[in-house]
Design an enzyme around this catalytic site. Structure first.
Site, mmCIF file in Angstrom:
data_model
loop_
_atom_site.group_PDB
_atom_site.id
_atom_site.type_symbol
_atom_site.label_atom_id
_atom_site.label_comp_id
_atom_site.label_asym_id
_atom_site.label_seq_id
_atom_site.Cartn_x
_atom_site.Cartn_y
_atom_site.Cartn_z
ATOM 1 N N LYS A 168 8.740 0.586 -10.400
ATOM 2 C CA LYS A 168 8.620 1.913 -9.794
ATOM 3 C C LYS A 168 7.175 2.338 -9.992
ATOM 4 O O LYS A 168 6.766 2.670 -11.089
ATOM 5 C CB LYS A 168 9.562 2.921 -10.457
ATOM 6 N N ARG A 207 4.127 8.274 -2.441
ATOM 7 C CA ARG A 207 4.839 7.584 -1.372
ATOM 8 C C ARG A 207 4.048 7.689 -0.071
ATOM 9 O O ARG A 207 3.485 8.746 0.219
ATOM 10 C CB ARG A 207 6.207 8.268 -1.215
ATOM 11 N N ARG A 232 5.089 11.829 1.850
ATOM 12 C CA ARG A 232 6.502 12.164 1.807
ATOM 13 C C ARG A 232 6.751 13.591 2.231
ATOM 14 O O ARG A 232 7.799 13.945 2.719
ATOM 15 C CB ARG A 232 7.039 11.942 0.389
ATOM 16 N N GLU A 246 3.907 2.503 -1.461
ATOM 17 C CA GLU A 246 3.354 3.435 -2.431
ATOM 18 C C GLU A 246 1.831 3.343 -2.384
ATOM 19 O O GLU A 246 1.274 2.237 -2.437
ATOM 20 C CB GLU A 246 3.860 3.050 -3.828
ATOM 21 N N ARG A 280 20.287 9.939 -0.624
ATOM 22 C CA ARG A 280 21.719 9.613 -0.633
ATOM 23 C C ARG A 280 21.969 8.710 -1.822
ATOM 24 O O ARG A 280 21.315 7.677 -1.955
ATOM 25 C CB ARG A 280 22.109 8.876 0.650
ATOM 26 N N LYS A 291 16.238 4.866 -9.069
ATOM 27 C CA LYS A 291 15.030 4.747 -9.884
ATOM 28 C C LYS A 291 15.464 4.832 -11.341
ATOM 29 O O LYS A 291 16.133 5.774 -11.745
ATOM 30 C CB LYS A 291 14.003 5.825 -9.526
#
Lengths: 339, 537
Positions: B234, B239, B254, B282, B398, B404
């Site tokens: 991660k 993003r 994002r 990313e 969702r 993460k």
């Protein structure tokens, strides 16, 4: 320098010349109680002195404590002091305390408001040398709309809720605010058309309503939730209850409902959202900013001492206007839900 | 405008999402196309470029209300919102009508927007005062909010989409796509937004991001075998979605902002891809052959355009981890393992400066994954991503397919020394806290400010304690007795010359109120310096 007419002691305001306290926080031998709200009227005093219309409310709230009545505006000797009570317009029986010692006059405002209120005596301005005022809403953002306009908004909200099949729950302090809301709604021209059946009130409100009616205050008929006819259990109703009832089992009996707080604090969106997360209606039993300034001016006081709420702001404004003013540091309660 | 005020008030007085959706749907159904477009624009966080400086608005309102300047500031400190403070104090000196005449579009296009080109301060004041005079308190609030940028009312983009879906019968994803990226409030765009023909909508438009959910209980709670899951680092960046269509490249953040100009090296790499390609990944600062600390990326994020020097010192790459469009075809419904296989092929065309593939990690068991996660900080990652290999690329957050699994935060114990009242919902309550640790001389030095992490009940209890234990007041700030100890969580720590402790924390927040801990047991600057050494910043 002579001793101040009124002093701050750990237990609250004290009048040395009369050896009595005003709204003390701790139990004392003899106390004048300005009004029957819990943060002013505490249990355990040897003897209570209060206004004629406050007496029944105090006996209800503090059973067992003897209450003596001081008739309105009548001057009584207490030791070297002369003391009288004058309407403060906050709730039924709420009083300002005038204390005169050696021709020097002090007035303790207690809680007060300047708006007309059909359920209590109207505020009377009392000239004095030193005025001790509350400052619950001492900021320029606090300005109250006309109660009739608030009633229009409340009735529109009730009608909208009913159209959606929901009951309406007004959350209002059980002593004073609840009765004022009832009376203000009742005298609105559209009240009958919108409200229909008598308003449902919580038992805490019903008990105070009875004392108000006994004192000759004109309140519309109300009913308890148990009094709803069995066939109408699902029909939307209008109810008034103290804020603590919100979310309780009692409130669940109203079925699907919207709630709204009735308080001066509802003027600020952040506070409205925090306390209610919902609708708020702006009806306060305290003076708004213009009301505070007007009252201080009318008192003609040479010196103003400020308690409760925002003393710092009011003191600075008064000083900038050339009035000797100081905060009165004491064991006051922080501003509460009541307002 | 009256309708819009009522909408605002209705949305503001309920916390029920379904109630908000139905109120908004009903409002949009009745509104003119232009008003509906503006309403959607405003509620999705669209801003009107500031037409008047806030200092001017403040000054005019203060004058009209007949107040001293400090009194306005005190009011603002309590109310916590400038436009609201202005609307409330104006009641003191400026009578207004019972209802506001004119449409929302009229108020924005004929009154608000022209203010931007009014260069004469006297005329500007006259026009704003005339506008305020034609409004009631709520109208003044909404208008002033718009005048100072935007108006938020606890309505998410997703909620607006739901209301639009209820109104038009279109699917959420189509509406989200149509709304994403620089949607302008015009009648034409309203018609396009609500059009029932769903055949084409291309150009710069990004796809809505799929967001991962936090995996609090570890991967044992997941269904299937570890081999059903794709495991990646991660990354600790921001993003980004790279859209390569026609002759151009667009990079979306994002938050739905175009950040193309900030990352020229990524654009250059993106141009090597064939048109009709959209990559999700990313954006990270890159040093030597690995990610640089987040603080490096921050240097780039602070600039709208980057100079050659900064570009050399802090190069940025897009670490690509998903492919959403290929050969002009939306492939989001394909399973992840197929999209990844295609992405591997795509990335061969451009691997190097500007864009790289985010490598999948080889994990044989969850125990192995846990070991990798424990070392995430050394790899400059925030933890692991676990993605179901057979999952489509969904919309929004969702639960179920993307998780993460972040490393546990670093923690320290510190004592509360200053408190300040919050804003908005928390106005009038002390909710902004400053915490201190002890230095070598035994003095308390501030280590962090934190705003969140306590429950509402704790905030009220702490507020009461703060009021009763105030030592001194400096304007809105109170210093309090150093007695209350809190456990703070944070994501990183580095040396800083600007802080008295010589240390700066990244994303500090309150973890717990340690009523059980005496002040004598709080952390010291020395232990924290050791931590910096250990983490090797």
């Amino acid at each position: 320098m002579p001793e101040p007419v009124i002093q701050v002691r750990p237990e609250g305001l004290y009048v040395p010349a009369a050896d009595l306290h005003i709204d003390p926080r701790r139990a004392v031998r003899r106390a004048i109680i300005t009004h029957a709200h819990a943060d002013h009227a505490r249990a355990g005093h040897g003897r209570i002195l209060a206004s004629p219309t406050s007496r029944a409310l105090l006996e209800h709230r503090l059973p067992g404590t003897p209450v003596s009545v001081l008739p309105w505006r009548t001057r009584h000797p207490f030791g070297k002091a002369t003391i009288s009570l004058h309407p403060a317009g906050h709730v039924l029986g709420s009083a300002q305390v005038r204390v005169e010692v050696d021709r020097e006059t002090w007035v303790v405002s207690g809680d007060y408001k300047r708006q007309a209120d059909p359920t209590c005596e109207t505020f009377e301005s009392v000239p004095c040398d030193t005025f001790i005022t509350e400052a619950t809403f001492a900021l320029p953002v606090y300005r109250w709309p006309e109660p009739a306009d608030v009633a229009t908004d409340v009735l529109r909200w009730i009608r909208h809720n009913r159209d959606q099949g929901r009951s309406s729950l007004l959350l209002a302090y059980s002593l004073g605010k609840a009765q004022r809301v009832l009376a203000e709604l009742h005298r609105h021209p559209e009240a009958q058309a919108v409200l229909g059946d008598p308003v449902v009130v919580h038992d805490a409100v019903a008990a105070i309503n009875q004392l108000y009616r006994d004192a000759g205050i004109d309140l519309p008929p109300t009913r308890r939730i148990e009094d709803r006819p069995t066939g109408e259990r699902r029909a939307p109703i209008v109810a008034i209850a103290p804020p603590a009832v919100d979310g309780s089992r009692w409130a669940k009996r109203l079925g699907v409902h919207d709630h709204a707080f009735v308080s001066g604090w509802m003027r600020i969106r952040g506070i409205r959202r925090r306390r209610a997360a919902s609708r708020g209606f702006l009806l306060s039993d305290h003076a708004d900013w213009p009301g505070l300034l007007r009252t201080i001016e009318e008192s003609g006081a040479r010196r103003v001492l400020v308690t409760h709420g925002r003393p710092d702001v009011l003191v600075r404004v008064l000083r900038e206007r050339g009035v000797a003013a100081a905060p009165l540091e004491g064991p006051w309660e922080p501003a509460g839900e009541e307002g | 405008m009256e309708d819009f005020c009522r909408l605002y008030s209705d949305l503001d007085s309920t916390t029920s999402t379904s109630r908000k959706v139905s109120v908004l749907r009903a409002h949009l159904a009745k509104a003119s196309p232009a008003d509906a477009a503006w309403t959607v624009y405003i509620l999705t966080g669209g801003r009107v470029r500031r037409a008047v400086r806030t200092a001017e608005l403040r000054q005019w309102a203060t004058e009209l209300a007949g107040l001293e300047e400090w009194l306005f500031e005190e009011s603002y400190a309590t109310v916590g919102d400038l436009a609201e403070t202005i609307a409330l104090v104006l009641d003191l000196g400026l009578p207004g009508p019972a209802t506001v005449e004119g449409s929302l579009t009229h108020w924005i296009e004929d009154i608000l927007l022209p203010l931007r080109t009014e260069d004469d301060p006297v005329a500007r004041r006259q026009r704003v005062v005339a506008a305020w005079s034609a409004q009631h308190t709520l109208g003044r609030f909404c208008f002033t909010k718009l005048l100072t940028g935007g108006l938020r009312v606890g309505v998410s983009r997703r909620l607006v989409v739901r209301a639009l879906a209820a109104l038009t019968g279109l699917e959420d994803d189509i509406l989200t796509h149509r709304l994403s990226g620089g949607w302008e409030p015009t009648e034409d765009n309203w018609a396009l937004l609500t059009a029932t023909d769903v055949s084409s909508s291309v150009g710069a438009r990004p796809y809505p991001f799929f967001l991962a959910s936090a995996l609090d209980d570890g991967p044992d709670s997941l269904t299937g075998e570890p081999s059903d899951w794709l495991v990646e680092w991660k990354w600790d960046g921001i993003r980004g979605q790279l859209v390569r269509r026609d002759d151009e490249v667009w990079i979306w953040s994002r938050g739905g902002e175009l950040v193309t100009d900030q990352f020229p090296e990524v654009v250059e790499a993106g141009l090597k891809l064939p048109p009709g390609t959209v990559v999700d990944g990313e954006l990270l600062a890159w040093a030597d052959d690995g990610p640089a600390p987040f603080s490096s990326l921050q240097r780039r994020l602070q600039r709208k355009r980057v100079g050659a020097k900064l570009l050399r010192e802090v190069p940025v790459v897009l670490l690509a981890y998903d492919l959403l469009e290929w050969a002009g075809r939306d492939i989001r419904s394909l399973p992840l393992h197929e999209r990844r296989a295609m992405l591997d092929g795509v990335m061969r065309r451009t691997e190097g400066n500007g864009m790289r593939l985010s490598q999948a990690l080889n994990v044989g068991s969850w125990a192995e994954a846990a070991r990798l996660r424990a070392g995430a900080r050394t790899a400059r990652a925030e933890g692991l991503m676990l993605k179901a290999r057979n999952s489509p690329y969904r919309t929004g957050r969702r639960r179920g397919d993307w998780w993460k699994w972040k490393v546990d935060p670093l923690t320290l114990d510190a004592v509360l020394i200053y408190a300040q009242a919050g804003h908005g919902r928390r106005a009038n309550l002390h909710t902004d806290y400053t915490f201190a640790v002890r230095n070598a001389e035994g003095e308390l030095v501030p280590i962090a400010k934190a705003y969140s992490g306590l429950t509402d009940a704790e905030i009220i209890r702490l507020d009461k304690w703060i009021r009763e234990n105030t030592r001194e007041r400096f304007g809105p700030v109170r210093s309090v007795a150093a007695e209350q100890v809190f456990e703070l969580a944070f994501e990183g720590i580095r040396r800083s010359r600007r802080h008295r402790s010589g240390l700066a924390l990244r994303f500090p927040r309150i973890l717990r109120w340690r009523t059980d801990k005496p002040v004598s047991e709080i952390d010291t600057v020395a232990n924290l310096e050791n931590l910096v050494e250990r983490l090797g910043s």
